[in-house]
Write a protein that holds these residues in place. Structure first.
Motif, PDB file in Angstrom:
ATOM      1  N   SER A   1       0.850  -1.192   0.000  1.00 33.21           N
ATOM      2  CA  SER A   1       0.000   0.000   0.000  1.00 33.21           C
ATOM      3  C   SER A   1       0.877   1.230   0.000  1.00 33.21           C
ATOM      4  O   SER A   1       1.958   1.240   0.594  1.00 33.21           O
ATOM      5  CB  SER A   1      -0.996  -0.004   1.157  1.00 33.21           C
TER       6      SER A   1
ATOM      7  N   TYR B   1     -13.364  -2.434  -7.057  1.00 27.90           N
ATOM      8  CA  TYR B   1     -12.123  -1.966  -6.419  1.00 27.90           C
ATOM      9  C   TYR B   1     -11.018  -2.183  -7.443  1.00 27.90           C
ATOM     10  O   TYR B   1     -11.110  -3.105  -8.284  1.00 27.90           O
ATOM     11  CB  TYR B   1     -11.779  -2.818  -5.197  1.00 27.90           C
TER      12      TYR B   1
ATOM     13  N   THR C   1      -5.191  -4.199  -2.387  1.00 28.77           N
ATOM     14  CA  THR C   1      -5.818  -5.501  -2.101  1.00 28.77           C
ATOM     15  C   THR C   1      -7.311  -5.576  -2.413  1.00 28.77           C
ATOM     16  O   THR C   1      -7.882  -6.663  -2.381  1.00 28.77           O
ATOM     17  CB  THR C   1      -5.657  -5.827  -0.604  1.00 28.77           C
TER      18      THR C   1
ATOM     19  N   ALA D   1     -12.097   0.723   2.552  1.00 29.83           N
ATOM     20  CA  ALA D   1     -10.786   1.231   2.142  1.00 29.83           C
ATOM     21  C   ALA D   1     -10.592   2.691   2.516  1.00 29.83           C
ATOM     22  O   ALA D   1      -9.514   3.240   2.339  1.00 29.83           O
ATOM     23  CB  ALA D   1     -10.489   1.017   0.652  1.00 29.83           C
ATOM     24  N   GLU D   2     -11.637   3.333   2.994  1.00 28.18           N
ATOM     25  CA  GLU D   2     -11.509   4.726   3.452  1.00 28.18           C
ATOM     26  C   GLU D   2     -12.581   4.964   4.516  1.00 28.18           C
ATOM     27  O   GLU D   2     -13.586   4.243   4.573  1.00 28.18           O
ATOM     28  CB  GLU D   2     -11.718   5.692   2.282  1.00 28.18           C
TER      29      GLU D   2
ATOM     30  N   ASP E   1     -20.082  -1.837   5.779  1.00 26.76           N
ATOM     31  CA  ASP E   1     -18.732  -1.286   5.916  1.00 26.76           C
ATOM     32  C   ASP E   1     -17.775  -2.474   5.989  1.00 26.76           C
ATOM     33  O   ASP E   1     -18.011  -3.416   6.750  1.00 26.76           O
ATOM     34  CB  ASP E   1     -18.681  -0.471   7.221  1.00 26.76           C
ATOM     35  N   ILE E   2     -16.709  -2.433   5.208  1.00 32.17           N
ATOM     36  CA  ILE E   2     -15.735  -3.532   5.234  1.00 32.17           C
ATOM     37  C   ILE E   2     -14.353  -2.951   5.484  1.00 32.17           C
ATOM     38  O   ILE E   2     -14.001  -1.920   4.927  1.00 32.17           O
ATOM     39  CB  ILE E   2     -15.802  -4.382   3.939  1.00 32.17           C
TER      40      ILE E   2
ATOM     41  N   SER F   1      -3.533  -4.017   3.849  1.00 31.15           N
ATOM     42  CA  SER F   1      -2.720  -5.002   3.145  1.00 31.15           C
ATOM     43  C   SER F   1      -1.712  -5.697   4.058  1.00 31.15           C
ATOM     44  O   SER F   1      -1.411  -6.867   3.842  1.00 31.15           O
ATOM     45  CB  SER F   1      -2.012  -4.355   1.957  1.00 31.15           C
TER      46      SER F   1
ATOM     47  N   ASP G   1      -5.228   3.419  12.869  1.00 32.33           N
ATOM     48  CA  ASP G   1      -6.661   3.694  12.709  1.00 32.33           C
ATOM     49  C   ASP G   1      -7.299   3.896  14.083  1.00 32.33           C
ATOM     50  O   ASP G   1      -6.965   3.184  15.029  1.00 32.33           O
ATOM     51  CB  ASP G   1      -7.351   2.531  11.980  1.00 32.33           C
TER      52      ASP G   1
ATOM     53  N   ARG H   1      -7.805   8.027  10.547  1.00 28.08           N
ATOM     54  CA  ARG H   1      -6.444   7.582  10.852  1.00 28.08           C
ATOM     55  C   ARG H   1      -5.807   8.658  11.702  1.00 28.08           C
ATOM     56  O   ARG H   1      -6.057   9.838  11.484  1.00 28.08           O
ATOM     57  CB  ARG H   1      -5.628   7.462   9.568  1.00 28.08           C
TER      58      ARG H   1
ATOM     59  N   LYS I   1      -9.673   5.356  -3.434  1.00 34.29           N
ATOM     60  CA  LYS I   1      -9.736   6.073  -2.169  1.00 34.29           C
ATOM     61  C   LYS I   1      -9.785   7.570  -2.484  1.00 34.29           C
ATOM     62  O   LYS I   1      -8.935   8.070  -3.212  1.00 34.29           O
ATOM     63  CB  LYS I   1      -8.475   5.802  -1.339  1.00 34.29           C
TER      64      LYS I   1
HETATM   65  O1  DLL Z   1      -7.693  -0.340   1.951  1.00 31.91           O
HETATM   66  C1  DLL Z   1      -7.906  -2.744   2.075  1.00 31.91           C
HETATM   67  C2  DLL Z   1      -9.351  -2.633   1.754  1.00 31.91           C
HETATM   68  C3  DLL Z   1      -9.760  -2.711   0.445  1.00 31.91           C
HETATM   69  C4  DLL Z   1     -10.280  -2.508   2.763  1.00 31.91           C
HETATM   70  C5  DLL Z   1     -11.093  -2.652   0.153  1.00 31.91           C
HETATM   71  C6  DLL Z   1     -11.629  -2.454   2.476  1.00 31.91           C
HETATM   72  C7  DLL Z   1     -12.029  -2.518   1.166  1.00 31.91           C
HETATM   73  P1  DLL Z   1      -4.728  -0.501   2.359  1.00 31.91           P
HETATM   74  O2  DLL Z   1      -4.635   0.148   1.028  1.00 31.91           O
HETATM   75  O3  DLL Z   1      -3.529  -1.183   2.901  1.00 31.91           O
HETATM   76  O4  DLL Z   1      -5.825  -1.605   2.355  1.00 31.91           O
HETATM   77  O5  DLL Z   1      -5.233   0.604   3.372  1.00 31.91           O
HETATM   78  C8  DLL Z   1      -5.542   0.263   4.693  1.00 31.91           C
HETATM   79  O6  DLL Z   1      -7.313   1.915   4.739  1.00 31.91           O
HETATM   80  O7  DLL Z   1      -5.476   1.163   7.696  1.00 31.91           O
HETATM   81  C9  DLL Z   1      -7.555   2.279   7.041  1.00 31.91           C
HETATM   82  O8  DLL Z   1      -6.889   3.482   7.335  1.00 31.91           O
HETATM   83  C10 DLL Z   1      -8.224   2.404   5.695  1.00 31.91           C
HETATM   84  N1  DLL Z   1      -9.467   1.609   5.671  1.00 31.91           N
HETATM   85  C11 DLL Z   1      -9.652   0.392   5.150  1.00 31.91           C
HETATM   86  N2  DLL Z   1     -10.952   0.005   5.303  1.00 31.91           N
HETATM   87  C12 DLL Z   1     -11.574   1.011   5.967  1.00 31.91           C
HETATM   88  C13 DLL Z   1     -12.898   1.220   6.444  1.00 31.91           C
HETATM   89  C14 DLL Z   1      -7.171  -1.428   2.102  1.00 31.91           C
HETATM   90  N3  DLL Z   1     -13.867   0.336   6.240  1.00 31.91           N
HETATM   91  C15 DLL Z   1      -6.121   1.470   5.389  1.00 31.91           C
HETATM   92  N4  DLL Z   1     -13.151   2.370   7.117  1.00 31.91           N
HETATM   93  C16 DLL Z   1      -6.547   1.162   6.795  1.00 31.91           C
HETATM   94  C17 DLL Z   1     -12.175   3.282   7.328  1.00 31.91           C
HETATM   95  C18 DLL Z   1     -10.618   2.021   6.213  1.00 31.91           C
HETATM   96  N5  DLL Z   1     -10.930   3.146   6.881  1.00 31.91           N
END
Ligand code: DLL
Length: 434
Positions: free
Chosen positions: A91, A134, A140, A213-214, A234-235, A239, A303, A327, A424
């Motif tokens: 990431s 996505y 991821t 992811a946000e 919400d998911i 990574s 987070d 964050r 994002k």
């Molecule tokens: O964002 C993985 C992901 C992909 C999650 C699709 C959900 C859906 P990274 O790019 O490594 O991975 O970013 C991780 O994104 O530490 C949070 O700060 C933020 N984040 C992920 N999901 C959420 C959420 C993906 N549901 C970073 N709400 C994490 C708020 C989120 N922030």
């Protein structure tokens, strides 16, 4: 289909404790033997793997930091032999190097299972068509939900991010019932869908989605559910641990079910780093319980959230992760007041005269922080009459001041002016950092 893996998702508290403890003991030993940077931390504290006897001893272990990953870039934190790694993800950091994660086939299987559990929570089953919007790649989101859909036995549609008109065409032609993308992207899709005159329930057959992811607010969730007529879950994921599916909402949306038979969450005080009880806000720290490629012990995610262990009407017995408020890196300090972008979003979305498209500008003028919020007027509120627009602006400025406890300049812009995001959203420009 109610659960993907009923046995695991509805375990009793005692069974969960035993399973987590057994896995933790094994993981600590494995990490001590195979992850040199962490062994050095344990040695410095004179801590032996045998000191960790159950999940209750977790707090004795040192933290793993993002800087450990960056300092050992790219492969220094991998515990598995190179031949056993089958995939890398990464990431993009806001500053500096990428954080890289390596996965073995077993890690990918566990992650796919967690993504499948999440899809079921959003309403999917083996007959579903899952539209995965996505991005596919080092991020991821795409591959994570893709393998989750296949694991479930559903049909994955790997459209990836972007090309919005084609997304609408595929949604209409294939009739997907589940969609996966960022919350900011689904808002954009909805906008384009409405412009094209496509009707939810008729032209678009979606009934659920996994959005993450946000950070996004409950207000944004209501907006998506209302305009698309779906269940918006919400998911969460990252990574370094696993992509989407580490935690996800079920239909009751009482907090995201944390897949804590594989990934164990804690909340710690952001200043003292002491563990906090359920319900209190702090930094989310995650321990992987059975990862092989790059296991992480007490990984500080940055987070900010809280955990909830109250029972959920769905019958799942996992601990729940409440909505991430932001964050710690994204928190703005404006004239001494802490402000998360999600607080700003929450105020904006309560006002029907504006749309969920906004941008935050922060600067420092004459040693004083300035905060400007650009937000689009809704098409209904858009007017040539200066007095009408001024009335909306001053009402919103007052709502913002009371919602975030600091005054902000509100700039209303015409619909369609603010850049739309396919992944994002980038919503902050902080010129103080330049
Ligand atoms: O964002 C993985 C992901 C992909 C999650 C699709 C959900 C859906 P990274 O790019 O490594 O991975 O970013 C991780 O994104 O530490 C949070 O700060 C933020 N984040 C992920 N999901 C959420 C959420 C993906 N549901 C970073 N709400 C994490 C708020 C989120 N922030």
């Amino acid at each position: 289909m109610q659960y993907f893996n009923k046995e695991r998702e509805t375990m009793s508290a005692d069974e969960r404790f035993v399973l987590q403890s057994e896995k933790l003991v094994k993981t600590v030993k494995y990490v001590y033997e195979r992850q040199k940077p962490y062994r050095e931390k344990m040695d410095a504290m004179k801590l032996k793997p045998s000191d960790i006897k159950s999940i209750k001893d977790l707090y004795k272990l040192p933290f793993t930091l993002k800087s450990d990953l960056r300092g050992n870039y790219p492969f220094g934190m991998m515990a598995a032999d190179r031949k056993d790694l089958v995939r890398l993800h990464a990431s993009s950091a806001t500053t500096g190097k990428l954080t890289v994660a390596g996965y073995t086939q077993k890690d990918l299987d566990v992650w796919a299972e967690c993504a499948a559990r999440s899809l079921v929570m959003a309403g999917a089953d083996e007959n579903s068509i899952v539209h995965v919007a996505y991005g596919y790649g080092l991020f991821t989101g795409g591959l994570g939900m893709h393998y989750g859909a296949e694991k479930l036995g559903a049909i994955a549609v790997p459209v990836s991010a972007g090309n919005t008109q084609r997304q609408l065409q595929l949604l209409t032609d294939f009739g997907a019932d589940i969609i996966c993308c960022t919350p900011s992207y689904v808002i954009y899709l909805i906008e384009e869908m409405e412009k094209a005159g496509l009707k939810p329930g008729k032209d678009i057959k979606l009934k659920g989605g996994c959005f993450g992811a946000e950070a996004w607010t409950e207000e944004m969730r209501s907006e998506i559910e209302r305009r698309l007529g779906i269940r918006a879950c919400d998911i969460y994921g990252l990574s370094e641990i696993a992509g989407p599916g580490v935690a996800c909402d079920c239909e009751y949306k009482t907090g995201m079910h944390f897949q804590d038979d594989h990934y164990y969450p804690e909340i710690v005080d952001t200043e003292t780093l002491e563990p906090l009880p359920y319900g209190e806000h702090g930094e989310l720290v995650i321990t992987t319980l059975d990862k092989e490629g790059m296991p992480l012990l007490r990984y500080r995610t940055r987070d900010i959230a809280s955990l909830d262990n109250t029972p959920c009407p769905c019958g799942r017995t996992t601990v729940k992760l409440k909505k991430i408020t932001g964050r710690s890196d994204d928190m703005l300090i404006i004239r001494g007041v802490n402000v998360f972008p999600s607080q700003i979003e929450s105020v904006l979305l309560k006002n029907p005269s504006v749309q969920p498209h906004y941008h935050i500008n922060v600067d420092r003028v004459n040693n004083l922080d300035t905060l400007e919020i650009l937000v689009e007027l809704s098409p209904e509120a858009f007017s040539d009459k200066v007095a009408d627009v001024e009335a909306i602006r001053s009402k919103l400025a007052a709502e913002m001041a009371s919602g975030i406890s600091v005054s902000a300049k509100i700039t209303l812009v015409s619909p369609g002016t603010i850049e739309r995001s396919e992944g994002k959203a980038k919503r902050i420009t902080d010129l103080r950092k330049k």
